[in-house]
Structure formats: C-alpha cells, structure tokens
Design a protein around this motif. Structure first.
Motif, PDB file in Angstrom:
ATOM      1  N   LYS A 130       0.878  -1.177   0.000  1.00 13.15           N
ATOM      2  CA  LYS A 130       0.000   0.000   0.000  1.00 13.15           C
ATOM      3  C   LYS A 130       0.906   1.215   0.000  1.00 13.15           C
ATOM      4  CE  LYS A 130      -4.048  -1.970   2.234  1.00 13.15           C
ATOM      5  NZ  LYS A 130      -4.057  -3.105   1.422  1.00 13.15           N
ATOM      6  N   PHE A 131       0.470   2.256  -0.672  1.00 13.86           N
ATOM      7  CA  PHE A 131       1.265   3.471  -0.779  1.00 13.86           C
ATOM      8  C   PHE A 131       0.446   4.652  -0.292  1.00 13.86           C
ATOM      9  CE2 PHE A 131       2.757   0.587  -4.055  1.00 13.86           C
ATOM     10  CZ  PHE A 131       4.123   0.579  -3.837  1.00 13.86           C
ATOM     11  N   THR A 132       1.130   5.599   0.294  1.00 15.08           N
ATOM     12  CA  THR A 132       0.471   6.841   0.678  1.00 15.08           C
ATOM     13  C   THR A 132       0.662   7.845  -0.455  1.00 15.08           C
ATOM     14  OG1 THR A 132       0.950   6.394   2.987  1.00 15.08           O
ATOM     15  CG2 THR A 132       0.376   8.655   2.416  1.00 15.08           C
ATOM     16  N   THR A 133      -0.459   8.408  -0.880  1.00 13.86           N
ATOM     17  CA  THR A 133      -0.420   9.413  -1.943  1.00 13.86           C
ATOM     18  C   THR A 133      -0.915  10.743  -1.378  1.00 13.86           C
ATOM     19  OG1 THR A 133      -2.676   9.002  -2.686  1.00 13.86           O
ATOM     20  CG2 THR A 133      -0.945   7.616  -3.639  1.00 13.86           C
ATOM     21  N   ASN A 134      -0.972  11.762  -2.211  1.00 14.92           N
ATOM     22  CA  ASN A 134      -1.496  13.063  -1.784  1.00 14.92           C
ATOM     23  C   ASN A 134      -2.958  12.959  -1.381  1.00 14.92           C
ATOM     24  OD1 ASN A 134       0.953  14.194  -2.298  1.00 14.92           O
ATOM     25  ND2 ASN A 134       0.400  14.982  -4.312  1.00 14.92           N
ATOM     26  N   MET A 135      -3.659  11.972  -1.889  1.00 12.53           N
ATOM     27  CA  MET A 135      -5.074  11.796  -1.611  1.00 12.53           C
ATOM     28  C   MET A 135      -5.319  10.784  -0.483  1.00 12.53           C
ATOM     29  SD  MET A 135      -6.138  13.918  -3.733  1.00 12.53           S
ATOM     30  CE  MET A 135      -7.802  13.818  -4.274  1.00 12.53           C
ATOM     31  N   PRO A 137      -3.989   6.842   1.541  1.00 10.02           N
ATOM     32  CA  PRO A 137      -3.405   5.539   1.204  1.00 10.02           C
ATOM     33  C   PRO A 137      -4.144   4.900   0.020  1.00 10.02           C
ATOM     34  CG  PRO A 137      -4.732   5.377   3.181  1.00 10.02           C
ATOM     35  CD  PRO A 137      -4.685   6.830   2.812  1.00 10.02           C
ATOM     36  N   THR A 138      -3.401   4.073  -0.719  1.00  9.16           N
ATOM     37  CA  THR A 138      -4.032   3.322  -1.798  1.00  9.16           C
ATOM     38  C   THR A 138      -4.887   2.222  -1.188  1.00  9.16           C
ATOM     39  OG1 THR A 138      -2.113   1.886  -1.944  1.00  9.16           O
ATOM     40  CG2 THR A 138      -2.182   3.742  -3.463  1.00  9.16           C
TER      41      THR A 138
END
Length: 161
Positions: A130-135, A137-138
């Motif tokens: 899982k990745f943290t994005t500007n919006m 976590p995925t």
C-alpha cells in the motif's frame, strides 16, 4: 607386443561392467535393485561411495530403465551404477545446501529456507503493498492479478520441500 598393448593388458580388469534393468530404487539408502536378465542384484549403490556423511550426489535412474553396473575393486558384492539411460532425479547435498531436480521441478534449499518459499513470500509482500499518496493511502494493488499469475507460475516451477 608393443609397449602400448602391454600397458593396456596390465591395466585391464578381469571384471566387466554389466548392462542391467532397474527394478526399484531406495533413494534414502542410496541403493537400487537391478536385474541382469538372469539374477536380481540387491543393494547396488547409486554412488561408488556410500557413507554416513550428509554430503551426497545421486543421479537416480528411472525404474525400468537401463543402467551400467560396475563392481568396486572387482568385488561383485559391491557394485555401483556407473551410467544411466534415463534419469528420474538428480540430487546434490553440500553441507546445508540441497539441490533436487525431478519431473515436478526443482528444490533449492539452504538450511531451513527454500527458493520457493522466498519467492512466494516476496510475491505475497508485493501483493499486500500500500502506498500513501497526496489523496491518502491506496486501497488495492491495481495489477494484483499479474502477481497472482506469477506466483502460480513459481508454484508449478519450484517444488515444495
């Protein structure tokens, strides 16, 4: 008689290698039973040297295949398979490392770790990423089916221990 012929006669053995058929194989003891067309020969070694050491290499013949059987030091009670026509398994153990190859794939093991378990653990970790994005976590890995397909290919390619 030439010197070459004399040397050849001096080194010639009185015993012969015999063509036999494999009746059964005992991989754990490193032996097989072979038939020469008249007699069954039990405890034919898969390697000329069989001892209590863990380090071994066996070319295991297929049952029903043809092998060459050679006596050790001209003793027909001590025979070993010197060549095989059809291999069912190739096994090598060097200290804590095992390489075992047969029709089901191959096993590469070091101590308690196998290449198969390492690859499956790696693919499981990738699928759980899982990745943290500007919006935020995925939610899910978009190409997870591709990794599952690769995982299944490794499962069929590599043998379980």
């Amino acid at each position: 008689m030439s010197l070459r012929e004399a040397l050849k006669n001096a080194t010639r053995q009185d015993t012969d290698t015999t063509i036999m058929t494999v009746v059964s194989v005992d991989r754990n003891n490193g032996t097989c039973v072979c038939n020469d067309g008249e007699l069954e020969h039990t405890d034919v070694r898969l390697s000329a040297i069989i001892d209590d050491k863990k380090q071994k290499m066996y070319v295991i013949p297929a049952v029903g295949s043809t092998v060459l059987v050679t006596p050790i030091e001209e003793d027909y009670a001590l025979q070993f398979v010197s060549a095989v026509s059809e291999v069912s398994e190739f096994y090598v153990c060097i200290e804590q490392v095992v390489f075992d190859l047969d029709k089901n794939g191959f096993l590469l093991k070091k101590e308690n770790e196998t290449l198969r378990s390492l690859m499956l653990d790696l693919l499981s970790a990738i699928q759980a990423m899982k990745f943290t994005t500007n919006m935020g976590p995925t939610i899910a890995l978009i190409n997870k089916p591709e990794f599952i397909a690769i995982e299944n290919r490794f499962k069929s390619f590599l043998k379980a221990d």
